[in-house]
Design a protein around this motif. Sequence first.
Motif, PDB file in Angstrom:
ATOM      1  N   SER A 139      39.375  51.482 -65.014  1.00  0.00           N
ATOM      2  CA  SER A 139      40.018  52.191 -64.220  1.00  0.00           C
ATOM      3  C   SER A 139      40.249  51.324 -62.974  1.00  0.00           C
ATOM      4  O   SER A 139      40.090  50.123 -63.102  1.00  0.00           O
ATOM      5  N   SER A 149      40.087  58.856 -60.297  1.00  0.00           N
ATOM      6  CA  SER A 149      39.285  60.181 -60.869  1.00  0.00           C
ATOM      7  C   SER A 149      38.521  60.470 -59.512  1.00  0.00           C
ATOM      8  O   SER A 149      38.388  60.073 -58.437  1.00  0.00           O
ATOM      9  N   ARG A 209      35.839  47.591 -65.620  1.00  0.00           N
ATOM     10  CA  ARG A 209      34.875  48.631 -66.147  1.00  0.00           C
ATOM     11  C   ARG A 209      33.602  48.635 -65.385  1.00  0.00           C
ATOM     12  O   ARG A 209      33.178  47.697 -65.092  1.00  0.00           O
ATOM     13  N   CYS A 239      37.998  60.617 -68.794  1.00  0.00           N
ATOM     14  CA  CYS A 239      37.543  59.228 -69.412  1.00  0.00           C
ATOM     15  C   CYS A 239      38.205  58.928 -70.818  1.00  0.00           C
ATOM     16  O   CYS A 239      38.725  57.868 -70.967  1.00  0.00           O
ATOM     17  N   ARG A 279      35.394  52.449 -55.211  1.00  0.00           N
ATOM     18  CA  ARG A 279      35.796  54.017 -55.400  1.00  0.00           C
ATOM     19  C   ARG A 279      36.936  53.972 -56.243  1.00  0.00           C
ATOM     20  O   ARG A 279      37.943  53.198 -56.344  1.00  0.00           O
ATOM     21  N   ASP A 280      36.769  54.917 -57.360  1.00  0.00           N
ATOM     22  CA  ASP A 280      37.628  54.997 -58.476  1.00  0.00           C
ATOM     23  C   ASP A 280      38.797  55.747 -57.770  1.00  0.00           C
ATOM     24  O   ASP A 280      38.646  56.927 -57.390  1.00  0.00           O
ATOM     25  N   TYR A 327      40.012  50.406 -59.305  1.00  0.00           N
ATOM     26  CA  TYR A 327      38.874  50.570 -57.956  1.00  0.00           C
ATOM     27  C   TYR A 327      39.395  50.065 -56.857  1.00  0.00           C
ATOM     28  O   TYR A 327      40.085  48.981 -56.620  1.00  0.00           O
TER      29      TYR A 327
END
Length: 449
Positions: free
Chosen positions: A105, A125, A150, A195, A121-122, A107
């Motif tokens: 993702s 999501s 990841r 996910c 911090r994603d 970040y």
Amino acid sequence: MAERNDISDLLAFIGREGHWRERLQEVVAEHLMPALEEFEIDQDGLADLLGEQWSGVLWGCGFEDFLSQRYEDGNIVDLYLKRRGWKETALNREYFAALRDGPVSLYEVSDVQPGASMVLRDLLSDAPPVTVREKSATRTLKQWDRIAVRVMAERDHHIISGALLPFRAEAVDFLLAGLRDALKLKKRDALRLTCEQLMGSAPIFTTAWLFIEIDRALTPAEPQFTNSDGDDVLFHDMRFSLTSGVTQRKVAEQLDRVRDFFPEGAKFWNWLAARKKRGSKASGGIMLDAEMEGATVLGSLELKGKTLLVTVNSAERAVKVEALIRSVAGDLLKSPLTTVRTVDQMRADQSHVGPREGADEIPPEIARQLMQDHLDKHYRETLDAPIPALGGKSPRQAVRTASGRKKVVEWLKYLENGSARPADGPIAEYDFGWIWDELGLRELRGWRA
């Protein structure tokens, strides 16, 4: 016995299983080929272009994605752990399982503790921020950097995988556009991915990073320097010789008559803008200008011996300042001799100037404090200045609305991240905390798990 996070035995196992080796190659190709085909280069050319250090990282992006793939005959991690898991440490088995189940993702980095940890911090999501234990990456990453990686839980803490890609702002935009297109999301739809969606989008992250980095490497952009009028920066040093019999005092009396020439002593003037510029000709380049007393410094004038020295940073300002000088002291001065220098030439000239000696040398701690004081003054004035990124509003005006607050937060992150890029020096050490406090945004500055 294998070391923690050691993938050597797993790789050897894949190498012995022909169809699994082919599948790994296919997944790696899915990550690399769109960019390689677009720019018509091969993998050797990619290494030459970006550097060998990125070859392993990019291969790792494909490898980690491969570990998460489910085929009709199963998953490679499940198969390996079933057959050879007894050879691995408990931590290694957990690590492989986490790579199998954890998506990549985007970040945002904050609270970096070099050699120890950082908060991630994603951005794709609503998952809460997590503190990650990490030694090497935290020595180079800065506040508000964006990274694709990841994140995995390990016992009582979190770690990151080995394939980490730092995303520039333009790469972030490219990635988000690619994700929206792949998932058929409209621009106004919130980009919040499950996910499963992230798992299926892993190659898009690598492709977005590659497209931007290859393009930058092939066509390195020369920085475009402009002043606040939007003029291209070309430093003009103008030397007006005094005509025969004319004294400095006579010239000074005439220069004092020009409303926009503000004296600093008997022989020096700052040429200041009558009002703040709003950047009507602003470009996407780097803006070079100084401010003083809330106004833009357009140039400087100084009497030395039988010469009036004038310095401005564009051809347009050279024409304007000469007209102003001629209007009040035309018969007292000869036509100017002008030297024109680019930004690069100015830097080269400065690099050949040796350090001052003796009493003229400023101690480093004093120079640092002077820079800190200058930055304090500059940013305090900026809070009331119109900012193009804020729609022409000042930061104090913009924070009055919810949408404006979001823009100000992003603007502050951009400032703070850019200042942190140099590894040392007073600018890198500058604490922006007071600005967040001043604008009532302290609670939005950092996230902690």
